[in-house]
Every structure is written in C-alpha cells, then in structure tokens.
Motif scaffolding. Structure first.
Motif, short mmCIF file in Angstrom:
data_model
loop_
_atom_site.label_atom_id
_atom_site.label_comp_id
_atom_site.label_asym_id
_atom_site.label_seq_id
_atom_site.Cartn_x
_atom_site.Cartn_y
_atom_site.Cartn_z
N GLU A 1 60.58 48.04 48.62
CA GLU A 1 59.38 47.65 47.50
C GLU A 1 58.81 46.86 48.41
OE1 GLU A 1 60.54 44.23 44.73
OE2 GLU A 1 60.73 46.42 44.33
N ALA A 2 57.49 46.69 47.27
CA ALA A 2 56.19 45.47 48.62
C ALA A 2 56.52 44.72 47.77
CB ALA A 2 54.55 46.15 48.01
N GLY A 3 56.35 43.91 48.84
CA GLY A 3 56.26 42.11 48.81
C GLY A 3 54.87 41.63 48.73
N ALA A 4 54.85 40.71 47.92
CA ALA A 4 53.44 40.03 47.34
C ALA A 4 52.73 40.02 48.40
CB ALA A 4 53.64 38.45 47.25
N GLY A 5 52.21 39.58 49.54
CA GLY A 5 51.62 39.31 51.00
C GLY A 5 50.94 41.38 51.21
N HIS A 6 52.00 42.51 50.71
CA HIS A 6 52.14 43.52 51.45
C HIS A 6 50.01 44.43 51.14
CE1 HIS A 6 53.24 47.28 52.96
NE2 HIS A 6 52.81 47.93 52.19
N LEU A 7 49.77 44.27 52.56
CA LEU A 7 48.19 44.90 53.19
C LEU A 7 47.86 44.02 51.73
CD1 LEU A 7 49.46 48.95 52.05
CD2 LEU A 7 49.29 47.39 54.32
N ARG A 8 47.62 42.99 52.37
CA ARG A 8 46.69 41.87 51.57
C ARG A 8 45.17 42.08 51.76
NH1 ARG A 8 47.94 36.87 47.80
NH2 ARG A 8 45.03 35.80 47.98
N GLU A 9 45.10 42.45 53.01
CA GLU A 9 43.72 41.87 53.68
C GLU A 9 42.77 43.60 53.43
OE1 GLU A 9 46.66 39.97 55.92
OE2 GLU A 9 46.72 41.61 55.09
N LEU A 10 43.14 44.23 53.81
CA LEU A 10 42.93 45.53 52.72
C LEU A 10 42.72 45.44 50.89
CD1 LEU A 10 42.06 48.87 52.56
CD2 LEU A 10 43.92 49.24 52.00
N ARG A 11 43.25 45.21 49.99
CA ARG A 11 43.48 44.79 49.04
C ARG A 11 41.83 43.86 48.52
NH1 ARG A 11 47.51 41.94 46.11
NH2 ARG A 11 49.24 41.87 48.64
N GLU A 12 42.05 42.81 49.21
CA GLU A 12 40.58 41.37 49.31
C GLU A 12 39.52 42.83 49.32
OE1 GLU A 12 41.96 39.00 52.28
OE2 GLU A 12 43.37 37.41 51.06
N VAL A 13 40.11 43.88 50.23
CA VAL A 13 38.66 44.50 51.12
C VAL A 13 37.97 45.33 49.68
CG1 VAL A 13 37.64 46.64 52.20
CG2 VAL A 13 38.89 44.79 52.47
N ILE A 14 38.92 45.69 49.02
CA ILE A 14 38.23 46.68 47.69
C ILE A 14 38.48 46.18 46.36
CG2 ILE A 14 39.91 48.91 49.02
CD1 ILE A 14 42.12 48.50 46.94
N TYR A 15 39.15 45.41 45.73
CA TYR A 15 39.45 44.69 44.88
C TYR A 15 37.66 43.10 44.73
CZ TYR A 15 43.46 47.75 44.04
OH TYR A 15 43.60 48.92 43.95
N PRO A 16 37.21 42.91 43.90
CA PRO A 16 36.95 42.12 43.01
C PRO A 16 37.57 40.49 43.77
CG PRO A 16 36.89 43.31 41.25
CD PRO A 16 37.55 44.17 42.84
N THR A 17 38.86 40.76 42.53
CA THR A 17 39.77 40.07 43.05
C THR A 17 41.12 39.45 42.97
OG1 THR A 17 39.69 39.54 40.58
CG2 THR A 17 38.32 37.94 41.05
N LEU A 18 41.79 39.68 43.37
CA LEU A 18 43.64 40.30 43.48
C LEU A 18 44.51 39.16 42.04
CD1 LEU A 18 44.20 39.55 47.34
CD2 LEU A 18 43.70 41.44 45.98
#
Length: 286
Positions: free
Chosen positions: A194-211
């Motif tokens: 399963e995905a860990g806490a940091g999985h694809l974090r850089e993409l998530r930072e681009v597409i979401y206003p906050t994590l």
C-alpha cells in the motif's frame, strides 16, 4: 516463463468447483461461463456489481499500462517477486498457486513469472473487477501457451475454491482479508503493498491546495493471519514530459479527487521528480 494458468476456480453463483469444458467453465449445477476470445472469463455476476461498468475505466488502464511498462515501479515488483519465490521454494506442492487480487493489466504477475525461470512452477490467476483491466492483461498473454488465468471478479466474493492458493497479492488495492484467508492454504502468504505517507507527495503538493496530515495509527494484523515481515520501499523517480505525468495522474484516484485547477497545474508540468513510498507487508495464514 515458468508458470501455468490456475485451475481451481469456483462458481460465483453457488461456490461449487468450476471445470473447463471446451471454451466454457461449468459447475455441477449447470452454471456456465464462456471464455472470451481474448482468453479471460467473466465471473462477476450482475448481482455483485455496484455499477454497470465497475472498476478502472479503459483510459485509466491504458495509462497504468504505459506507466508500469516504463519501469517506474519495477523495484516494488522485484521485492514482491523475491519474497514470493523464496516462499515457493519451501512449499510442498508441485505447483505454487498465486492470486493477484486486483491485478490491473497484469504487470506484477508478468514480472513474477519472468523472475521464476529457475524456481518451482507457478500456477497463476489474475483477478480484477474492471473488465478493461482483465482484457488488457489477457491480450498480453500468449494465446498458444497462456501463463495465467485472467478473471473478471470481485475481491469481496473471490471465485476461487477454498484453501487452494499458496499466496495472494494485493497491490495498492482493496484487501478483503476474510476472503483472502478463505482461499489460502494454511501457511500461505498474503503479500500486501500500500502507499506510504510520502507516496507521490510532490504530485499531491501540485494538485491539492493543502495536504492532509499523515495518519499514524497502528495497523492491526488481519484476523486469521500472523505478521511475518514489514518493509518500506522508498526511492525517487523522474518523469519527463507531459505524457508521463498525465499517465501517472490518470492511473490514480487523484484524477477524480483533484479540482479542475489542480489537474490543470499538473497538466502544465514538463518534468516532475517524485517520491515512491510503498509499504510491503507479509502475513502468514494461521
């Protein structure tokens, strides 16, 4: 490839053993399921569907196939194959049965089969609720000498006979542990990624206003299993070009969770360095 199609399938309507007769799987009660010309069988009855076309769409499956075949998740596939093949060597059965529950377009089973050239013969079955995923997987198999059974079905009602498998994979999927426990032999392995806490974090930072804050709750061992091993797989990948970035976004749930503005920001990127952070957990059937 050192693998053959798994045969111990079960009728999704009454749970009785299925037997392949010509181009159809049949149970003793007379229920019959045709093998499609591409080589897969649909064992997902309408009463087990929540929509007319469940699971990943055809574009999502195509995006995942391009992304995985580019090798970005190969370290994960190699780690999974290593553990499974080590386990295969100590099992007593002549064939080592393995189910990929949520197989997508079959990448992890193909990698396992390639890695098994000098191991005990494997008996493989890939199952997914998406007919588009199973169709894509079957199309990549050798029709004259298939290495895997490809099945449209649900993890909630696995069309597999009880205690017939040596291992079950669940790769970034939806685990149904009581069903996994049912189909595994005693001492069989569940390999869950399963995905860990940091999985694809850089993409998530681009597409979401906050994590959202990372969850820190202790994971419980599923009932009927003993935990053997946990491993963190973390490394960096570099995506070049809008097509590769678009494929990654299209194959994840983030495509639908992100706002239109977030998707537009991702579509404008020409390159992106990403963290792959996966958690590999191995459980033994008690």
């Amino acid at each position: 490839m050192n693998s053959t199609p798994f045969q111990a399938l079960a009728c999704p309507l009454d749970g009785e053993p299925l037997h392949l007769a010509g181009s159809a799987w049949r149970c003793a009660a007379g229920h019959s399921f045709d093998v499609a010309k591409q080589g897969y069988v649909n064992l997902l009855p309408v009463q087990q569907k929540r929509s007319t076309d469940p699971g990943d769409s055809k574009p999502m499956v195509a995006a995942r196939q391009r992304f995985l075949e580019a090798g970005y998740y190969q370290p994960i596939a190699q780690a999974v194959s290593k553990h499974l093949l080590s386990h295969a060597e100590v099992r007593s059965a002549s064939l080592f049965g393995c189910l990929d529950a949520g197989c997508g377009e079959g990448y992890y089973l193909r990698e396992l089969s390639r890695a098994a050239l000098n191991s005990r013969p494997l008996s493989l079955v890939g199952l997914d609720i998406s007919k588009w995923a199973v169709l894509a997987a079957a199309k990549q198999d050798d029709k004259k000498m298939p290495h895997c059974s490809w099945v449209v079905g649900s993890n909630a009602h696995l069309p597999v006979q009880t205690a017939t498998l040596d291992s079950v994979l669940c790769m970034f999927g939806f685990p149904v542990h009581h069903e996994f426990a049912r189909v595994l032999k005693p001492g069989g392995l569940l390999v869950q990624v399963e995905a860990g806490a940091g999985h694809l974090r850089e993409l998530r930072e681009v597409i979401y206003p906050t994590l959202k804050p990372d969850a820190t709750s202790e994971r419980k061992v599923p009932e009927g299993f003993t935990q053997l091993f946990t491993e963190s797989l973390s490394y960096q990948i570099a995506l070049e070009g809008q097509d590769a970035i678009g494929d990654l976004l299209a194959m994840t749930p983030h495509l639908y969770r992100a706002s239109q503005e977030g998707r537009a920001r991702a579509a404008a990127l020409e390159a992106l360095t990403l963290t792959v952070d996966a958690r590999l957990m191995i459980y033994e059937r008690s």
